[in-house]
Design a protein around this motif. Structure first.
Motif, PDB file in Angstrom:
ATOM      1  N   PRO A  72      -1.565  -1.592  12.927  1.00 37.38           N
ATOM      2  CA  PRO A  72      -2.210  -0.298  12.660  1.00 37.38           C
ATOM      3  C   PRO A  72      -3.339  -0.022  13.650  1.00 37.38           C
ATOM      4  N   LYS A  73      -3.439   1.240  14.080  1.00 35.55           N
ATOM      5  CA  LYS A  73      -4.469   1.636  15.027  1.00 35.55           C
ATOM      6  C   LYS A  73      -5.453   2.587  14.337  1.00 35.55           C
ATOM      7  N   PRO A  74      -6.734   2.261  14.332  1.00 35.03           N
ATOM      8  CA  PRO A  74      -7.702   3.161  13.696  1.00 35.03           C
ATOM      9  C   PRO A  74      -7.783   4.496  14.421  1.00 35.03           C
ATOM     10  N   GLN A  75      -7.981   5.556  13.665  1.00 36.52           N
ATOM     11  CA  GLN A  75      -8.159   6.876  14.262  1.00 36.52           C
ATOM     12  C   GLN A  75      -9.560   7.001  14.852  1.00 36.52           C
ATOM     13  N   ILE A  76      -9.655   7.822  15.878  1.00 33.26           N
ATOM     14  CA  ILE A  76     -10.957   8.128  16.467  1.00 33.26           C
ATOM     15  C   ILE A  76     -11.467   9.396  15.792  1.00 33.26           C
ATOM     16  N   ASP A  77     -12.385   9.220  14.851  1.00 32.71           N
ATOM     17  CA  ASP A  77     -12.826  10.345  14.030  1.00 32.71           C
ATOM     18  C   ASP A  77     -13.434  11.481  14.842  1.00 32.71           C
ATOM     19  N   SER A  78     -14.067  11.145  15.974  1.00 34.32           N
ATOM     20  CA  SER A  78     -14.708  12.178  16.788  1.00 34.32           C
ATOM     21  C   SER A  78     -13.689  13.119  17.419  1.00 34.32           C
ATOM     22  N   GLU A  79     -12.429  12.715  17.459  1.00 36.24           N
ATOM     23  CA  GLU A  79     -11.376  13.554  18.040  1.00 36.24           C
ATOM     24  C   GLU A  79     -10.621  14.354  16.978  1.00 36.24           C
ATOM     25  N   ALA A  80     -11.034  14.242  15.739  1.00 35.70           N
ATOM     26  CA  ALA A  80     -10.315  14.900  14.649  1.00 35.70           C
ATOM     27  C   ALA A  80     -10.513  16.412  14.678  1.00 35.70           C
ATOM     28  N   THR A  81      -9.447  17.130  14.400  1.00 39.73           N
ATOM     29  CA  THR A  81      -9.511  18.565  14.132  1.00 39.73           C
ATOM     30  C   THR A  81      -8.876  18.793  12.766  1.00 39.73           C
ATOM     31  N   PHE A  82      -9.120  19.967  12.193  1.00 40.50           N
ATOM     32  CA  PHE A  82      -8.720  20.183  10.814  1.00 40.50           C
ATOM     33  C   PHE A  82      -7.804  21.399  10.677  1.00 40.50           C
ATOM     34  N   ALA A  83      -6.900  21.296   9.717  1.00 44.77           N
ATOM     35  CA  ALA A  83      -5.940  22.355   9.412  1.00 44.77           C
ATOM     36  C   ALA A  83      -6.095  22.716   7.942  1.00 44.77           C
ATOM     37  N   GLY A  96       0.794  -1.217   0.000  1.00 48.72           N
ATOM     38  CA  GLY A  96       0.000   0.000   0.000  1.00 48.72           C
ATOM     39  C   GLY A  96       0.833   1.277   0.000  1.00 48.72           C
ATOM     40  N   CYS A  97       0.191   2.371   0.352  1.00 43.66           N
ATOM     41  CA  CYS A  97       0.819   3.691   0.378  1.00 43.66           C
ATOM     42  C   CYS A  97       0.855   4.211   1.813  1.00 43.66           C
ATOM     43  N   LEU A  98       2.010   4.679   2.236  1.00 44.56           N
ATOM     44  CA  LEU A  98       2.201   5.208   3.584  1.00 44.56           C
ATOM     45  C   LEU A  98       2.439   6.706   3.520  1.00 44.56           C
ATOM     46  N   ASN A  99       1.942   7.407   4.515  1.00 43.97           N
ATOM     47  CA  ASN A  99       2.062   8.861   4.562  1.00 43.97           C
ATOM     48  C   ASN A  99       2.810   9.304   5.808  1.00 43.97           C
ATOM     49  N   VAL A 100       3.673  10.287   5.646  1.00 45.51           N
ATOM     50  CA  VAL A 100       4.297  10.981   6.774  1.00 45.51           C
ATOM     51  C   VAL A 100       3.550  12.297   6.937  1.00 45.51           C
ATOM     52  N   HIS A 101       2.821  12.432   8.050  1.00 39.75           N
ATOM     53  CA  HIS A 101       1.979  13.607   8.275  1.00 39.75           C
ATOM     54  C   HIS A 101       2.505  14.366   9.491  1.00 39.75           C
ATOM     55  N   PHE A 102       2.606  15.685   9.353  1.00 36.82           N
ATOM     56  CA  PHE A 102       3.258  16.490  10.386  1.00 36.82           C
ATOM     57  C   PHE A 102       2.276  16.978  11.454  1.00 36.82           C
ATOM     58  N   SER A 103       1.610  16.030  12.105  1.00 38.28           N
ATOM     59  CA  SER A 103       0.812  16.312  13.293  1.00 38.28           C
ATOM     60  C   SER A 103       0.589  14.996  14.017  1.00 38.28           C
ATOM     61  N   LEU A 104       0.014  15.079  15.200  1.00 38.72           N
ATOM     62  CA  LEU A 104      -0.343  13.882  15.951  1.00 38.72           C
ATOM     63  C   LEU A 104      -1.801  13.557  15.645  1.00 38.72           C
ATOM     64  N   LEU A 105      -2.009  12.851  14.553  1.00 36.65           N
ATOM     65  CA  LEU A 105      -3.365  12.509  14.140  1.00 36.65           C
ATOM     66  C   LEU A 105      -4.105  11.764  15.256  1.00 36.65           C
ATOM     67  N   PRO A 106      -5.431  12.007  15.354  1.00 38.11           N
ATOM     68  CA  PRO A 106      -6.305  12.680  14.382  1.00 38.11           C
ATOM     69  C   PRO A 106      -6.339  14.209  14.481  1.00 38.11           C
ATOM     70  N   LYS A 107      -5.466  14.788  15.293  1.00 28.92           N
ATOM     71  CA  LYS A 107      -5.438  16.238  15.392  1.00 28.92           C
ATOM     72  C   LYS A 107      -4.750  16.837  14.169  1.00 28.92           C
ATOM     73  N   TYR A 108      -5.369  17.873  13.625  1.00 30.23           N
ATOM     74  CA  TYR A 108      -4.836  18.617  12.490  1.00 30.23           C
ATOM     75  C   TYR A 108      -4.691  17.784  11.229  1.00 30.23           C
ATOM     76  N   ARG A 109      -5.805  17.163  10.827  1.00 29.25           N
ATOM     77  CA  ARG A 109      -5.881  16.634   9.482  1.00 29.25           C
ATOM     78  C   ARG A 109      -5.949  17.804   8.515  1.00 29.25           C
ATOM     79  N   GLY A 110      -5.342  17.662   7.364  1.00 32.18           N
ATOM     80  CA  GLY A 110      -5.452  18.731   6.376  1.00 32.18           C
ATOM     81  C   GLY A 110      -4.114  19.224   5.875  1.00 32.18           C
ATOM     82  N   ALA A 111      -4.178  20.334   5.135  1.00 31.83           N
ATOM     83  CA  ALA A 111      -3.043  20.786   4.336  1.00 31.83           C
ATOM     84  C   ALA A 111      -1.987  21.570   5.104  1.00 31.83           C
TER      85      ALA A 111
END
Length: 313
Positions: free
Chosen positions: A188-199, A102-117
């Protein structure tokens, strides 16, 4: 492993460099098409492209990736895994399914906080004391894939978004190295969508200073909206970028937000909301260079009572 690397800005370079140093085969580098830059509007390749050229790696820069040609090209790499670091496009499902792992992503936040660009910018603007890096499996929903590894780091009180991003890029390189090395063992650990914030992606108007905000919030915008859209205001109908500033408390509230309280020697102090003031340390007038507050004072007639933010455009 046979790896397709997908990335564009400077913050992606440490990860591809680390994967090469670890002995993986980078079968192809995908990066965004060259863009015009500078006064001459000459085409310039991305930081990842420049690195790939130096290492004599195969480079692909398709304008679109949701057509059959791009999907077939991606599948033809016969990759074990794809690593994506700030590539700049959402991958279609055919891309996600093509590599064996599959495809792996390096994301610069502690997900699910600050999903987005723009997670790093908004972390600084919002005054976060801590942020970090997450590696995750990519799914169709934006930044919602299962988490593989995470690493936290402190946000320093005077840190600008570019400086913080530089640190996170190095942390991300270490984390993707560890992730790839232990891919079969990581659960892999599923994200808790209710705790998500957006950037959300930054817009030019995000940087326009609202002087009725308190100075501490404005100063975070000065640091967080670098290198773009920058924290900016107007003075005598001309744009003024603020590159560095320091919040202060004031005892008297007779000045309206945006009014200059003090303009003397190297002190330019502007009234803000809630009994606070912002001392300007480094600015850039329209069509001019960055300069210290002292140089700005020497070249501009400033006086107490004059106001920033008028004649907005």
């Amino acid at each position: 492993m046979r790896i397709v690397f997908m990335g564009t800005p400077e913050s992606a370079v440490p990860s591809v460099r680390r994967l090469i140093d670890d002995g993986h085969e980078i079968v192809a580098v995908w990066t965004q098409p060259d863009k015009p830059a500078g006064r001459g509007k000459k085409l310039h390749g991305s930081s990842v492209k420049q690195f790939a050229l130096e290492r004599d790696l195969t480079i692909h820069q398709p304008q679109k990736i949701k057509n059959d040609e791009a999907k077939e090209l991606f599948a033809s790499h016969n990759a074990d895994v794809a690593v994506v670091v700030a590539y700049g496009k959402i991958l279609p499902q055919e891309f996600l399914d093509a590599p064996r792992h599959g495809c792996l992503n390096v994301h610069f936040s502690l997900l699910p906080k600050y999903r987005g660009a723009a997670p790093v910018n908004w972390a600084v603007v919002n005054g976060e004391g801590q942020t970090g890096v997450t590696t995750m499996r990519i799914v169709q929903e934006l930044d919602a894939g299962p988490i593989l590894l995470q690493r936290a780091t402190k946000v320093e009180p005077d840190e600008t978004a570019p400086v913080l991003l530089g640190r996170l890029a190095e942390i991300g390189a270490d984390l993707i190295s560890e992730t790839i090395s232990n891919l079969d063992q990581i659960e892999p650990k599923p994200q808790i969508d209710s705790e998500a914030t957006f950037a959300p992606i930054l817009k030019r108007e995000d940087g326009l200073i609202d002087w009725s905000m308190d100075a501490f919030a404005i100063e975070r915008r000065v640091r967080g909206f670098q290198p773009w859209p920058t924290a900016h205001t107007t003075f005598r109908s001309h744009r003024l970028i603020i590159w560095a500033a320091a919040p202060e408390w004031i005892e008297q509230l007779q000045f309206a937000p945006g009014q200059i309280i003090e303009a003397n020697r190297d002190r330019v102090v502007v009234a803000c909301g809630d009994g606070t003031a912002l001392r300007l340390l480094e600015v850039q007038p329209q069509d001019s260079r960055r300069m210290s507050a002292r140089d700005f004072l020497n070249g501009t007639q400033l006086y107490a009572g004059a106001k920033f933010g008028e004649g907005l455009r």
